[in-house]
Motif scaffolding. Structure first.
Motif, short mmCIF file in Angstrom:
data_model
loop_
_atom_site.label_atom_id
_atom_site.label_comp_id
_atom_site.label_asym_id
_atom_site.label_seq_id
_atom_site.Cartn_x
_atom_site.Cartn_y
_atom_site.Cartn_z
N SER A 18 -30.78 -11.46 -25.81
CA SER A 18 -31.03 -12.77 -25.23
C SER A 18 -29.92 -13.75 -25.59
O SER A 18 -29.45 -14.54 -24.78
CB SER A 18 -32.38 -13.29 -25.72
N ALA A 19 -29.49 -13.67 -26.85
CA ALA A 19 -28.46 -14.61 -27.31
C ALA A 19 -27.10 -14.31 -26.68
O ALA A 19 -26.42 -15.21 -26.17
CB ALA A 19 -28.35 -14.55 -28.83
N GLY A 21 -24.76 -13.55 -24.06
CA GLY A 21 -24.81 -13.63 -22.59
C GLY A 21 -23.51 -14.18 -22.08
O GLY A 21 -22.47 -14.08 -22.75
N GLY A 23 -22.64 -17.03 -22.00
CA GLY A 23 -22.18 -18.05 -22.94
C GLY A 23 -21.14 -17.53 -23.93
O GLY A 23 -20.30 -18.28 -24.40
N ASN A 24 -21.19 -16.25 -24.24
CA ASN A 24 -20.23 -15.70 -25.20
C ASN A 24 -18.91 -15.37 -24.55
O ASN A 24 -17.87 -15.46 -25.18
CB ASN A 24 -20.76 -14.40 -25.82
N ILE A 95 -34.08 -22.68 -16.55
CA ILE A 95 -32.76 -22.06 -16.79
C ILE A 95 -32.66 -20.74 -16.03
O ILE A 95 -31.67 -20.48 -15.36
CB ILE A 95 -32.50 -21.82 -18.29
N TYR A 99 -29.67 -19.65 -13.77
CA TYR A 99 -28.84 -18.62 -14.41
C TYR A 99 -28.69 -17.42 -13.46
O TYR A 99 -27.66 -16.77 -13.42
CB TYR A 99 -29.54 -18.20 -15.70
N SER A 233 -35.73 -23.01 -26.33
CA SER A 233 -36.25 -22.71 -25.00
C SER A 233 -37.51 -21.85 -25.10
O SER A 233 -37.98 -21.34 -24.09
CB SER A 233 -35.17 -21.96 -24.22
N VAL A 235 -37.70 -18.97 -26.22
CA VAL A 235 -37.40 -17.54 -26.12
C VAL A 235 -37.66 -16.84 -27.46
O VAL A 235 -38.39 -15.85 -27.53
CB VAL A 235 -35.92 -17.32 -25.71
N LEU A 334 -35.58 -15.25 -20.85
CA LEU A 334 -36.01 -16.59 -20.44
C LEU A 334 -37.32 -16.54 -19.67
O LEU A 334 -38.25 -17.31 -19.91
CB LEU A 334 -34.93 -17.23 -19.56
#
Ligand code: PHE
Length: 494
Positions: A18-19, A21, A23-24, A95, A99, A233, A235, A334
């Motif tokens: 989940s972390a 994604g 974003g990385n 989101i 997303y 969120s 999650v 999410l």
């Protein structure tokens, strides 16, 4: 009987999934190189330890302790706080709806990667061919058919995975977590062996310590940690709630946090070796290769791929499969945060809930793949992350720091966990994180009122920004009312 993860590894993998994604891969490297390159790692890691890890422990621990998703968990602290829980999981539902747009683009790019369809005009390909972007948010148009296919594939995948609840997630994450990592290694090897790669890496890592004096850099570091660790969120609360009563927390949170940030750091090498190569080919300095975050994944990478001397389609396919596998486990996490909250209350089967969620979310998500959809995507992303999540994170720290028996919570966590928490954890939740989040919130608000975000017309940010947040508040109130009503019927029956 509550569902359970197959094993502790499955839980940690799902949390990392989940972390880790999009974003990385595009957000972190981009933010880092705009914010002082190597020097950015200092505020970044300070943010990780002062806010990221403490909040991760809070969220996983709260879910586990209460054996409930966010609404039930906050409701167990004070019944009225259930409303706050619905607000956080409402944000996660919001989101995932936008997303999914990035995943829809990725499916379409995967198709074009087979024959490097973007040619040497990657920027125009993205904006004019794929998005067919209109002149502004007022000009919406109808959904573009090929993106509808991408969107349908995205939701179908999410549905198939969530249909059987977290048992299925336990298995899927053993593919969706390691696969993109292996593919990133392949891309890194390719990247590092290209001419100019080292210029890119040097640009990424050379610290510019002067930048650390600017508060904006610190704010960006906290913002990035927040989004990247999927905090606030619901999650991690939902995922924690599927742990057994005595399951370990603190070390699992540490592993998740460090793995996520390690992967971000690593992804930076992949991105910057490619940017360095691109700069060499185009004869421009590294920072001039691309201007925007989205541009990095959908413009700079496609250009770099089509410039490769050989195996272009192969690397194109690898890159977009990486994006899809990175994003999909964030997407279903999410959705699961929201449906866990609903399931706790109304005891519906995972399959039915996954179906109903997708049946509602899919049509709404089509807005983002119209010709004007990109603008709405951009506005809603900004408001949900910079205002919605930050406010929810602040609320969460204050609730657990002041209204819950936080001292007992620490003792409880220390009993079950391998790593013992010091009082610093309580200070982080009570003082440090709330103070920083308040500053972030105020600065964001001032910036917004000084000049409209990206110069969008005010009516658009009112509708897409504040309006959408208001809709989530309304949704939370409705769910809370129905839920209280259900409780009172149950009580009467008893
Ligand atoms: N952490 C995810 C990423 O880095 C995004 C995300 C945010 C997922 C919030 C869940 C909740 O892409």
């Amino acid at each position: 009987m509550r569902e359970r993860w197959h094993s502790r590894t499955a839980f940690i993998m799902a949390a990392i999934g989940s972390a880790v994604g999009l974003g990385n891969v595009w957000r972190f490297p981009y933010v880092a190189y705009q914010s002082g390159g190597g020097a950015f790692l200092i505020p970044y890691f300070i943010a990780l330890f002062t806010a990221g890890i403490p909040m991760l422990i809070l969220e996983m621990g709260l879910g586990q302790r209460m054996q409930r998703g966010a609404p039930g968990a906050f409701g167990a602290i004070r019944p009225k706080l259930e409303l706050f829980g619905w607000w956080t999981v409402g944000l996660s539902a919001g989101i995932v709806i936008y997303y999914s747009t990035i995943l829809a683009w990725s499916w379409v790019y995967l198709w074009h990667a087979v024959h490097s369809g973007w040619g040497d005009q990657a920027e125009s390909f993205f904006i004019n061919t794929i998005l067919q972007r209109s002149s502004g948010p007022a000009e919406l148009g109808t959904p573009l058919w090929y993106l509808v296919i991408g969107m349908a594939l995205t939701w179908a995948t999410v549905f198939l995975i969530l249909r059987k609840g977290v048992r299925n997630v336990s298995k899927v994450v053993f593919i969706t977590v390691p696969l993109p990592l292996i593919l990133l290694v392949v891309l890194l090897i390719r990247g590092l062996t290209l001419p100019g790669a080292l210029d890119g890496i040097r640009y990424y890592l050379t610290p510019d310590f002067k930048m650390l004096a600017s508060p904006a850099i610190w704010l960006r570091a906290y913002g990035q940690i927040f989004f990247s660790l999927s905090l606030a969120s619901g999650v991690m609360i939902g995922y924690g709630s599927y742990l057994g009563k005595r399951a370990e927390i603190t070390n699992s949170a540490l592993i998740t946090g460090l793995a996520n940030c390690g992967i971000s750091f690593f992804a930076g090498f992949v991105v910057f070796s490619m940017l360095g190569y691109l700069a060499r080919v185009q004869g421009v300095p590294v920072p001039e290769v691309t201007a925007s975050g989205t541009g990095l994944a959908f413009v700079a990478f496609p250009i770099a791929i089509s410039q490769l001397p050989a195996l272009n389609s192969f690397f194109g396919i690898i890159f977009f499969v990486t994006l899809l596998t990175l994003g999909i486990d964030s997407a279903f996490a999410l959705q699961e945060a929201f449906t866990t909250g609903v399931r706790d209350k109304w005891n519906q089967s995972p399959g039915k809930l996954a179906f109903v969620f997708v049946a509602i979310a899919f049509p709404i998500s089509l807005i983002f793949i119209t010709k004007g959809g990109f603008y709405w995507f951009d506005i809603i992303d900004k408001w949900i992350c910079d205002f919605g999540l930050v406010a929810a994170g602040l609320g969460q720290c204050l609730i657990v720091g002041y209204l819950d028996r936080v001292q007992d919570f620490r003792v409880y966590l220390n009993e079950i966990s391998e790593v013992k928490l010091g009082v610093w954890w309580i200070w982080a939740l009570r003082y440090v994180t709330p103070a920083i989040l308040t500053v972030i919130l105020i600065v964001n608000l001032i910036n917004e009122f000084k000049s409209s975000y990206q110069g969008y017309p005010r009516w658009a940010t009112w509708i897409g920004g504040w309006g959408v947040l208001a809709i989530f508040l309304l949704l939370a109130v409705i769910l809370y009312k129905i839920s209280s009503h259900t409780d009172s019927i149950h009580n009467k029956e008893k």
